[in-house]
Design an enzyme around this catalytic site. Structure first.
Site, PDB file in Angstrom:
ATOM      1  N   CYS A   1      32.503  80.252  46.943  1.00 27.13           N
ATOM      2  CA  CYS A   1      31.293  80.097  46.129  1.00 27.13           C
ATOM      3  C   CYS A   1      30.632  78.742  46.408  1.00 27.13           C
ATOM      4  CB  CYS A   1      31.619  80.296  44.652  1.00 27.13           C
ATOM      5  SG  CYS A   1      30.163  80.647  43.646  1.00 27.13           S
TER       6      CYS A   1
ATOM      7  N   HIS B   1      35.003  85.183  43.932  1.00 32.71           N
ATOM      8  CA  HIS B   1      36.107  84.657  43.129  1.00 32.71           C
ATOM      9  C   HIS B   1      37.157  85.764  42.964  1.00 32.71           C
ATOM     10  CE1 HIS B   1      34.070  80.955  41.997  1.00 32.71           C
ATOM     11  NE2 HIS B   1      32.988  81.663  41.721  1.00 32.71           N
TER      12      HIS B   1
END
Length: 484
Positions: free
Chosen positions: A329, A427
């Site tokens: 991310c 994630h």
């Protein structure tokens, strides 16, 4: 319909864990129960079934209830993006960023969202199990409170007060908290739970008797200190590790000021063949097999900190010696050429040079990407599941060799031409047994032991419910929950 609230004398007193335990215990009794936290401040979040984001603790509590996470379970989420400000998320969607003074004025609006969510949940479930935030006795925060007694007063619900005896001063915590509450708030507290006790309960009994006599309120039970739970930490990074094999993979995670979703690394922390180290300020990055750049709520600010600490040079050296590197991310964004924040979403508007290790650039946009996803890792064609929470849109030639082929037809992330660097927006990358094993093999671990992290978490939720059965007064708890 019954609402029962768990509040704590301090942060990390055990509120999240107790709510999780009570949710699964009630479910065992055949009671349909739903978790709820009016306001959460955390950088660890989860994507919900309705396409928003909530605190990860509420997602775990939803699992304890065998429910899909929903934005009504945590209607107000605050994600700090500076020392004095936070992104405000209402019903799963980012509204704006505010400093503490502005948010204080906004609380009336936030409370409307809280009460609307509670109304919907209480209409759908017989029991709503509520988690407070921090302590209800913070004098400077009591005006306009929506997270603790302000909420309890608004919905007229009873409260259990939990305290951590392992910190010391448990009786002062409980009595002091109670005495700082108003008369009507004190009346809401129906009993105490003492958490993390070690030793002979008989030696504690005189103190329990005194507490009940002093306050006129019952001690509902004393929960033991448990050392090997695998549930995600709500706030601080959990550095405890399981028993390790002699031959392990060394993994380093540089901890930056605005690290987010550090729960990504829990499966590695618990893996018997992984030595996971979190490296903080003033610490050099040691020799390792794998470095992982984590998510960040302030990518440009954290990039500056990474360079100030000399970690950019350490990463370059790590790659020269053949080490592997993953960016997740915000970490993905750092690995590229540039990060642009024209709207000032994460601080002052502007642009920053990335580490330049992959040929792409990122522009932060107001609309977040929030979705649960599944797909296939380009490594070994391993199945992967995870979730996206990001405001960045990343473009560039490096994306032509993606890290993940998503089931919806999209591509995610990138793998460098030499195969040393993997970047992804996903994630939860290590929670799936197949994807975790594939990534560990890629990083150099031989004969990887496959770990079912989801099964570990489910096992621990059951253990928590067992502790409720064994150590708490279940008769009084059933009465407080309105269960015959």
């Amino acid at each position: 319909m019954t609402t029962l609230m768990v509040q704590g004398t301090t942060s990390d007193a055990g509120k999240s864990t107790l709510v999780t335990a009570l949710c699964r215990w009630l479910l065992r009794q055949g009671v349909a129960v739903v978790p709820f936290k009016p306001q959460n401040m955390a950088l660890n979040s989860a994507v919900t079934a309705d396409g928003g984001e909530i605190g990860r603790a509420q997602a775990v509590q939803a699992q304890a209830c065998r429910l899909q996470p929903h934005t009504d379970m945590n209607p107000v989420l605050l994600k700090p993006n500076s020392d004095t400000g936070a992104q405000v998320i209402i019903h799963g969607r980012a509204v704006t960023s505010m400093n503490a003074v502005a948010y204080h004025d906004y609380k009336t609006t936030a409370m409307q969202a809280v009460l609307a969510s509670h109304h919907r949940l209480s209409a759908a479930y017989p029991v709503v199990m509520v988690e407070g935030a921090g302590s209800p006795a913070e004098i400077n925060l009591r005006a306009g409170d929506i997270a603790n007694m302000g909420f309890a007063e608004a919905v007229d619900c009873p409260v259990i007060l939990v305290a951590d005896i392992n910190r010391g001063g448990v009786f002062a915590h409980l009595v002091g908290t109670l005495e700082l509450l108003s008369t009507t708030e004190q009346a809401r507290v129906k009993g105490f739970v003492i958490n993390r006790f070690r030793g002979d309960i008989a030696l504690l009994q005189p103190g329990l008797d005194w507490l009940e006599q002093r306050t006129g309120k019952p001690v509902l039970g004393v929960l033991p200190y448990v050392t090997d739970l695998h549930l995600e930490a709500e706030d601080g990074i959990d550095v405890r590790q399981g028993v390790k094999h002699e031959r392990v993979l060394k993994v380093i995670v540089p901890v930056l000021p605005r690290i987010s979703n550090h729960t990504d690394f829990d499966p590695l922390r618990l893996h018997p063949q992984v030595d996971l180290q979190f490296i903080g300020p003033g610490q050099p990055i040691p020799a390792a097999d794998l470095i992982i750049l984590p998510g960040s709520k302030s990518v440009r600010g954290d990039l500056a900190q990474l360079r100030e600490r000399g970690w950019d040079k350490a990463i370059e050296r790590h790659l020269r010696y053949g080490g592997k590197l993953i960016g997740i991310c915000g970490g993905l964004q750092m690995l590229g050429r540039e990060v642009h924040d024209p709207l000032g979403l994460e601080g002052a508007a502007g642009s920053s040079q990335g580490l330049g290790l992959l040929d792409y650039a990122t522009v932060l946009e107001a609309e977040k990407q929030l979705r649960n996803v599944a797909g296939t890792l380009s490594l070994e064609a391993a199945t992967v599941t995870g979730y996206e929470i990001h405001a960045g849109v990343t473009t560039g030639p490096a994306l032509a060799q993606p890290a993940v082929q998503l089931a919806d037809g999209r591509h995610d992330g990138a793998v460098s031409a030499d195969g040393q660097i993997l970047a992804t927006y996903l994630h939860g990358l290590f929670e799936g047994s197949q994807s975790c094993a594939a990534l560990l093999r890629w990083a150099g671990l031989e004969d990887v032991q496959v770990i079912d992290y989801e099964a570990l978490r489910e096992h621990d939720i059951e253990r928590l419910a067992d502790l409720v059965e064994k150590h708490l007064d279940t008769v009084q708890l059933r009465q407080l929950c309105g269960v015959a």
